[in-house]
Design a protein around this motif. Sequence first.
Motif, PDB file in Angstrom:
ATOM      1  N   GLN A   1       0.831  -1.213   0.000  1.00  0.00           N
ATOM      2  CA  GLN A   1       0.000   0.000   0.000  1.00  0.00           C
ATOM      3  C   GLN A   1       0.865   1.264   0.000  1.00  0.00           C
ATOM      4  N   PHE A   2       1.953   1.242   0.782  1.00  0.00           N
ATOM      5  CA  PHE A   2       2.800   2.443   0.873  1.00  0.00           C
ATOM      6  C   PHE A   2       4.086   2.271   0.054  1.00  0.00           C
ATOM      7  N   TYR A   3       4.023   1.427  -0.947  1.00  0.00           N
ATOM      8  CA  TYR A   3       5.068   1.256  -1.984  1.00  0.00           C
ATOM      9  C   TYR A   3       6.358   0.620  -1.476  1.00  0.00           C
ATOM     10  N   ASN A   4       6.784   0.988  -0.226  1.00  0.00           N
ATOM     11  CA  ASN A   4       8.013   0.425   0.362  1.00  0.00           C
ATOM     12  C   ASN A   4       9.230   0.547  -0.557  1.00  0.00           C
ATOM     13  N   LEU A   5       9.419   1.740  -1.120  1.00  0.00           N
ATOM     14  CA  LEU A   5      10.618   1.973  -1.931  1.00  0.00           C
ATOM     15  C   LEU A   5      11.747   2.466  -1.028  1.00  0.00           C
ATOM     16  N   MET A   6      12.990   2.251  -1.475  1.00  0.00           N
ATOM     17  CA  MET A   6      14.143   2.761  -0.729  1.00  0.00           C
ATOM     18  C   MET A   6      14.310   4.239  -1.079  1.00  0.00           C
TER      19      MET A   6
ATOM     20  N   SER B   1      17.272   5.647  -6.736  1.00  0.00           N
ATOM     21  CA  SER B   1      16.468   6.090  -7.866  1.00  0.00           C
ATOM     22  C   SER B   1      15.443   5.010  -8.210  1.00  0.00           C
ATOM     23  N   ALA B   2      14.483   5.382  -9.054  1.00  0.00           N
ATOM     24  CA  ALA B   2      13.469   4.419  -9.498  1.00  0.00           C
ATOM     25  C   ALA B   2      14.149   3.179 -10.074  1.00  0.00           C
TER      26      ALA B   2
ATOM     27  N   ARG C   1      11.006   8.311 -15.918  1.00  0.00           N
ATOM     28  CA  ARG C   1      11.331   8.786 -14.557  1.00  0.00           C
ATOM     29  C   ARG C   1      12.365   7.901 -13.875  1.00  0.00           C
ATOM     30  N   LYS C   2      13.117   7.146 -14.644  1.00  0.00           N
ATOM     31  CA  LYS C   2      13.963   6.116 -14.026  1.00  0.00           C
ATOM     32  C   LYS C   2      15.037   6.692 -13.090  1.00  0.00           C
ATOM     33  N   GLY C   3      15.453   7.934 -13.331  1.00  0.00           N
ATOM     34  CA  GLY C   3      16.497   8.511 -12.478  1.00  0.00           C
ATOM     35  C   GLY C   3      15.961   9.225 -11.252  1.00  0.00           C
ATOM     36  N   HIS C   4      14.619   9.303 -11.126  1.00  0.00           N
ATOM     37  CA  HIS C   4      14.050  10.056 -10.013  1.00  0.00           C
ATOM     38  C   HIS C   4      14.061   9.255  -8.715  1.00  0.00           C
ATOM     39  N   ARG C   5      14.226   9.977  -7.625  1.00  0.00           N
ATOM     40  CA  ARG C   5      14.066   9.379  -6.299  1.00  0.00           C
ATOM     41  C   ARG C   5      12.582   9.307  -5.972  1.00  0.00           C
ATOM     42  N   PRO C   6      12.194   8.387  -5.080  1.00  0.00           N
ATOM     43  CA  PRO C   6      10.777   8.280  -4.700  1.00  0.00           C
ATOM     44  C   PRO C   6      10.164   9.624  -4.296  1.00  0.00           C
TER      45      PRO C   6
ATOM     46  N   LEU D   1       8.595  11.655  -6.956  1.00  0.00           N
ATOM     47  CA  LEU D   1       7.531  11.030  -7.745  1.00  0.00           C
ATOM     48  C   LEU D   1       6.201  11.151  -7.012  1.00  0.00           C
ATOM     49  N   SER D   2       5.093  11.199  -7.783  1.00  0.00           N
ATOM     50  CA  SER D   2       3.758  11.197  -7.172  1.00  0.00           C
ATOM     51  C   SER D   2       3.466   9.802  -6.636  1.00  0.00           C
ATOM     52  N   GLY D   3       2.382   9.700  -5.843  1.00  0.00           N
ATOM     53  CA  GLY D   3       2.005   8.402  -5.287  1.00  0.00           C
ATOM     54  C   GLY D   3       1.793   7.356  -6.363  1.00  0.00           C
ATOM     55  N   GLY D   4       1.082   7.739  -7.425  1.00  0.00           N
ATOM     56  CA  GLY D   4       0.806   6.793  -8.504  1.00  0.00           C
ATOM     57  C   GLY D   4       2.091   6.352  -9.191  1.00  0.00           C
ATOM     58  N   GLN D   5       3.002   7.310  -9.380  1.00  0.00           N
ATOM     59  CA  GLN D   5       4.281   6.974 -10.009  1.00  0.00           C
ATOM     60  C   GLN D   5       5.100   6.043  -9.112  1.00  0.00           C
ATOM     61  N   GLN D   6       5.067   6.334  -7.816  1.00  0.00           N
ATOM     62  CA  GLN D   6       5.804   5.468  -6.887  1.00  0.00           C
ATOM     63  C   GLN D   6       5.248   4.045  -6.921  1.00  0.00           C
TER      64      GLN D   6
END
Lengths: 228, 392
Positions: free
Chosen positions: A93-98, A102-103, A137-142, A145-150
């Motif tokens: 639900q909260f994506y759990n990205l580092m 980067s993406a 958006r591959k070089g962007h950090r979380p 990014l918007s929620g949908g993108q994350q």
Amino acid sequence: MTALYTLTDLSKRYTRGKESITIFEQLDMTIDQGDFISIMGPSGSGKTTLLNLLGGIDRPSSGAVDCEGTRVDKLSEGKLAKWRSQHVGFIFQFYNLMPTLSAAQNVELPLLLTNLSGKERKRRVETALDIVGILDRKGHRPAQLSGGQQQRVGIARAIVADPKVLLCDEPTGDLDRNTADEVLETLQLLNRELNKTIVMVTHDPAAAGYASKELHLDKGRFVAKENT
Amino acid sequence: MRQTLAVISLNLRSIPRRLGMSTATVGAVALVVAVLLGFQAIGNGFRATAERSGAEDIAIMLREGSQAELNSGLSRDQARLIEVADGVARDETDSGIISAELYVIVDGVLRGAQTEANLGLRGMEANGPAMRQGFSLVEGRMFSPGAAELIVGEGVRREFLGFELGQEIRLGTNDWTVVGIFSTGGTVFDSEVWSDLGVLQNLYQRGSSVQSVRARLTSPDGLERLQAYVENEPRLNLDVQTEAEFFAGQSSGTAGVISSLGWPLSIVMAIGALAGAWNTLYSSVDARAREIATLRAIGFSGLSAFTGTMAEAVMLSAIGGAAGTAIAVLFFNGLSFQGLGDSFTQVVFDLSVTWDSIETGIALAIMVGVLGGLFPAIRAARMPILAVHRSS
Ligand SMILES: Nc1ncnc2c1ncn2[C@@H]1O[C@H](COP(=O)(O)OP(=O)(O)O)[C@@H](O)[C@H]1O
Ligand SMILES: [Mg+2]
């Protein structure tokens, strides 16, 4: 249809002090290859617990979790970790990205457990990002990014190692309607075009509508109803 | 392994998120190392200066095994044997250039505190003064043989009462006259008072015995020849060493004490730094609980979580160690320091931060990191995977 998962006589209890809470009691369930199942049900009904058992990040109190002939509940910790890395993709639900990666680096994480070359990893990461429509958006950090993108990055990470099954716990729970619909369409595409088996827990009846099967979990029992 | 490297990189990248705590940890470790290196620099400087202040062409002979002048004892006859020894330089009349000496401790009164303090009174032969590097008589004249006369080191005149030129002074039960003031340019001898050997032997009822014999050596290999001579002469049982070696030996005890004084303090502070590192790493693990669990869910090992946390701890402590070393080198290295202690009152020496002590300091820093990171790292390795569902 061939069965991907067969759950037999599954029970799950938590003991907190002297108290013991039973989540499931002798639950049976089959998930077929290519299913897109949505699971709805009241809060605390055990939806997340079920996903945890399917994904091998929790163990049943008794009963069997069989995935293509593998007794997931019987695997040792090390074997289980390896099994997870090859067979399931988790979408949270909260994506759990580092946050510091980067993406593309986030999506690459599961591939670091393989023997693939750097070049091959890069190719697969870009393919995964492309499938979910976020390659630009591959070089962007979380945080950029918007929620949908994350969540798209989260989905790319879940599919990059090419697992058969995606386990999604309220994947659109944190998104607005339009963004949620886009993410759900992506999941539907993964199910239809890439034949990913998807089990998705959701509170949202509209989200459940994207699935091919809707299950309702209540007091540890399923009520099935086919979409037409 | 790739996953381990990835997790280490994730840990290190996360450090800026706890900048305050991480900086405090680095600072605490830096302080520990700086203190340790500071004390060792004082000890090393002390040792180096003592080694410098002795001459290579003067031999000192003490009774075998006596180590210090006060414990030594030689007869007049033994001293005379040295006068004709191989390796000892000769004067115009072909007699060996030696000085047999007696050293006693007397009480003087310090100017500032008006309290009594130990003072070295040395009886020597005519060659004695010239055998001290940089000796010069700055006022008055030499003591005359047979007279109760003193020449006084500049340091003694400065620090003690009653040693002005021409003054009479009572030391123990004897009255002396100050006839000269001498300087050796800041060596240990400036803290001594000198008299004629025969007079001192008489007043202190030492008969003809002495404690040490100094001899000027003919050449660099003179020492070996003198040592061989003493070895082959059954009437002599002496330790023969150059003045430089003698001072180095005398100072090594004191230098060792100063160097080791830093340890208890550093260790107490290191325990504090360790607690800081521990705390910082625990917050790192707690703050990153969901990340760690997510990696585990993906299939990363518990060991990689352990290694990542240890790497973060060791990185912080290594930076601290480097910072502490930099502080020590910048602020202590080459600094002048006024020496303390009875006979070294006047000794001014330069601090020196050595490679050996830097290695020790960095090792201590890394140990703080390893110990401080151990339990947080175990916690990271044992992080329940279900923490993936925590809301942040
Ligand atoms: N680790 C745990 N320890 C004890 N009880 C738990 C634990 N995890 C979940 N539960 C309990 O199990 C029940 C089902 O939880 P969960 O599967 O998260 O429900 P859902 O996802 O359907 O809201 C809840 O009553 C919850 O409090
Ligand atoms: Mg839930």
